[in-house]
Design a protein around this motif. Structure first.
Motif, PDB file in Angstrom:
ATOM      1  N   PHE A   1       0.843  -1.194   0.000  1.00 48.95           N
ATOM      2  CA  PHE A   1       0.000   0.000   0.000  1.00 48.95           C
ATOM      3  C   PHE A   1       0.879   1.244   0.000  1.00 48.95           C
ATOM      4  CE2 PHE A   1      -2.518  -3.288   2.128  1.00 48.95           C
ATOM      5  CZ  PHE A   1      -3.638  -3.279   1.310  1.00 48.95           C
ATOM      6  N   VAL A   2       0.538   2.183  -0.844  1.00 45.67           N
ATOM      7  CA  VAL A   2       1.278   3.444  -0.924  1.00 45.67           C
ATOM      8  C   VAL A   2       0.860   4.328   0.246  1.00 45.67           C
ATOM      9  CG1 VAL A   2       1.755   5.480  -2.319  1.00 45.67           C
ATOM     10  CG2 VAL A   2       1.384   3.276  -3.429  1.00 45.67           C
ATOM     11  N   THR A   3       1.822   4.770   1.031  1.00 46.94           N
ATOM     12  CA  THR A   3       1.543   5.642   2.173  1.00 46.94           C
ATOM     13  C   THR A   3       2.037   7.066   1.964  1.00 46.94           C
ATOM     14  OG1 THR A   3       3.615   4.988   3.258  1.00 46.94           O
ATOM     15  CG2 THR A   3       1.650   3.701   3.776  1.00 46.94           C
ATOM     16  N   GLY A   4       2.760   7.309   0.893  1.00 45.85           N
ATOM     17  CA  GLY A   4       3.261   8.654   0.626  1.00 45.85           C
ATOM     18  C   GLY A   4       4.600   8.608  -0.068  1.00 45.85           C
ATOM     19  N   ARG A   5       5.414   9.626   0.177  1.00 43.05           N
ATOM     20  CA  ARG A   5       6.764   9.704  -0.375  1.00 43.05           C
ATOM     21  C   ARG A   5       7.761   9.852   0.772  1.00 43.05           C
ATOM     22  NH1 ARG A   5       7.013  14.007  -5.148  1.00 43.05           N
ATOM     23  NH2 ARG A   5       9.103  13.105  -5.247  1.00 43.05           N
TER      24      ARG A   5
END
Length: 216
Positions: free
Chosen positions: A139-143
């Protein structure tokens, strides 16, 4: 005979596990409530002991008290006076050694996960982990930010790789955007897929889209 036994097991096993989990949670809450009543008995006069003993015998009362407590706390935390007191209490806790490390970490995670304006899991993606050629859902949580982001040259994404069947534990990865394959499935569908260990596959969606750009 074996087919019928398996079919019956598939019907009753999810229901039995659900009942068992709910029973364990209710028992835990009732135990905490009983402990609070026992502590109150030690502070209150003997005349108040009998009503408190009666409260201990009411099943599920701990759950009701917890829900009412959460509701009242939420009402208190959403007004100006309550927010001021919460800020003061948080400031005091963050001045205590050891306590401040635990409290600040848990508060940051809970604010991210449960805030109505938060977006902890932005989208589901495929990434090669733990080795090249082996794929898993993340899951992408940000950068990446802070000092870690400064040491990474190029376009990187912060990913959370959950474990199966318990997605509350996992691994945090920072990988190049080019190494990530976006999925059209929703975050909820991806979580069901992970928890079921790949048994409950989500329906086929449109072709996977590129991972969208993230601000910050």
């Amino acid at each position: 005979m074996k087919k019928y036994l398996i079919a019956g097991l598939l019907v009753w096993l999810p229901l039995a596990i659900t009942i068992w989990v709910l029973h364990a949670v209710l028992g835990l809450l009732d135990g905490v409530f009983a402990w609070l009543l026992s502590a109150s008995q030690a502070l209150l006069p003997a005349a108040a002991h009998s009503p408190l003993e009666m409260l201990k015998q009411i099943p599920g009362l701990g759950v009701i008290v917890m829900l009412v407590g959460l509701l009242l706390t939420g009402m208190f935390a959403t007004n100006i006076v309550g927010q001021w007191w919460l800020r003061q209490g948080s400031r005091v806790l963050q001045q205590i050694p050891i306590v401040k490390s635990i409290y600040s970490s848990v508060k940051q995670v809970s604010d991210t996960l449960f805030s109505s304006s938060g977006n902890a899991f932005r989208e589901a993606v495929l990434v090669q982990y733990p080795r090249q050629g082996s794929w898993t859902i993340a899951f992408v949580t940000g950068r990446p930010g802070g000092e870690a982001g400064e040491h990474l040259s190029g376009d990187y994404l912060s990913l959370y790789v959950p474990t199966t069947p318990n997605p509350t534990s996992g691994f945090f990865l920072m990988v190049p955007r080019a190494d990530v394959v976006a999925l059209a499935m929703s975050v909820d569908e991806a979580l069901k897929y992970i928890i079921s260990m790949g048994v409950v596959a989500p329906p086929t969606h449109l072709p996977a889209r590129p991972v969208r750009n993230l601000a910050g």
